[in-house]
Design an enzyme around this catalytic site. Structure first.
Site, PDB file in Angstrom:
ATOM      1  N   LYS A  52      -2.768   2.693  -3.774  1.00 13.27           N
ATOM      2  CA  LYS A  52      -3.511   2.121  -2.510  1.00 13.27           C
ATOM      3  C   LYS A  52      -4.321   3.213  -1.748  1.00 13.27           C
ATOM      4  CE  LYS A  52      -0.021  -1.365  -2.491  1.00 13.27           C
ATOM      5  NZ  LYS A  52       1.243  -1.792  -2.014  1.00 13.27           N
ATOM      6  N   GLN A  96       6.013  -0.258   1.969  1.00 21.88           N
ATOM      7  CA  GLN A  96       6.200  -0.675   0.866  1.00 21.88           C
ATOM      8  C   GLN A  96       7.404  -1.245   0.379  1.00 21.88           C
ATOM      9  OE1 GLN A  96       3.786  -0.786  -1.589  1.00 21.88           O
ATOM     10  NE2 GLN A  96       4.926  -1.257  -3.130  1.00 21.88           N
ATOM     11  N   ASP A 119      -0.221  -6.991   5.559  1.00 26.72           N
ATOM     12  CA  ASP A 119       0.577  -7.430   4.424  1.00 26.72           C
ATOM     13  C   ASP A 119       0.613  -8.913   4.559  1.00 26.72           C
ATOM     14  OD1 ASP A 119       1.554  -6.146   2.193  1.00 26.72           O
ATOM     15  OD2 ASP A 119       2.712  -4.713   3.114  1.00 26.72           O
TER      16      ASP A 119
END
Ligand code: GUN
Length: 297
Positions: A52, A96, A119
């Site tokens: 990412k 994460q 997210d």
């Protein structure tokens, strides 16, 4: 059978994101910034975060990477997130997952400013999405919608069976695909899961099957109808005796299913690259809102 090539779709959308980013940078000399937080040393998680960040850098996004050991306390992690929430130079925050068992994941999600929750995990964003109000749609569902869009597949009127009810994939997707929206919704959705009896009863009448269960080779040809559209969200690492190495495969028995399907996404190279597109779009949206209104979404 047509392959739903996520790498091709990725190249198409990344060019669009880069074009917009370059344009803004030319005008105001600013670019979006994504903050990624990794806890622990899980090999796959590290790999995903690095990927990412490297794609962000490639297209001119700024990145801020924070790495903690497994034994970091929940309190310290929340304090860090609270500081980043207030940092005007950061547009998006990604913690994460999965987190160590010692940390309550929901408490972490709740501590992220919903305006920076690229997210789309925060209940404010999930709730808005359920109500059809503009919000951040989580990266994987968003990536799947964009993959379908790229291949001109509309799911309106179709019967979609989603296998797996995770908060990240199955649940949000079931809401999106059944929403009253001609572009990506208006499908009839059946959500099946580990407690559903005779899953094949449902999958055999599905026009579209989206699977995210984490079980290699779960979906077989005898479980689908001819010309079904198959989207494989699974990422499973298995040991290959022949090559003496690990390889990544999905939840679909690809070789068994491929000829019976009309469209099928491969693993790797299907949904995976598109989740990054979803994340980058959300970060860009947050950045553009900040420029326009002085605050994010
Ligand atoms: N782990 C697996 N998928 C995801 C994702 O979409 N976002 C985050 N933050 N962690 C993940």
């Amino acid at each position: 059978m047509i392959l739903l090539d996520g790498k091709k779709a990725f190249d198409f959308f990344i060019e669009k994101i880069q074009y917009e980013t370059d344009l803004i940078k030319k005008n105001i000399n600013e670019s979006p910034c994504l903050c990624t937080i990794l806890v622990g040393n899980n090999y796959s998680s590290k790999l995903y975060v690095n990927k990412k960040n490297s794609i962000c850098s490639k297209i001119g996004f700024k990145t801020h990477f924070i790495h903690y050991n497994n034994d970091i306390s929940e309190k310290l992690l929340i304090n860090t997130i609270k500081k980043i929430n207030l940092n005007k130079n950061i547009d998006g925050i990604l913690v994460q997952m999965p987190l160590p068992n010692s940390i309550n994941t929901n408490n972490i999600i709740l501590s992220i400013d919903p305006n920076k929750d690229v997210d789309g995990f925060h209940p404010e964003n999930l709730g808005k999405m359920a109500l059809g109000i503009e919000s951040y749609i989580s990266a994987t569902p968003k990536g799947i919608l964009l993959l379908l869009e790229y291949f001109n597949i509309t799911i309106k009127n179709k019967h979609c069976v989603i296998i797996g009810r995770s908060n990240i994939v199955g649940k949000p997707l079931s809401m999106l695909l059944s929403s009253n929206n001609d572009n990506f919704g208006n499908a009839t959705v059946t959500l099946v899961h580990s407690y559903t009896q005779n899953i094949e009863t449902y999958t055999r009448i599905a026009d579209v099957i989206i699977i995210a269960v984490g079980i290699p080779y779960f979906l077989k040809a005898n479980m689908i109808k001819k010309n079904a559209i198959i989207i494989d969200v699974g990422i499973n690492k298995i040991f290959c005796k022949k090559t003496n190495t690990y390889k990544v495969i999905g939840d679909v028995d690809f070789n068994d299913v491929k000829e019976k399907s009309s469209y099928i996404s491969p693993v790797p190279g299907g949904v995976g690259p598109m989740t990054i597109i979803g994340l980058l779009y959300n970060t860009l949206i947050s950045f553009k809102k900040k420029i326009k209104y002085g605050k994010t979404l």
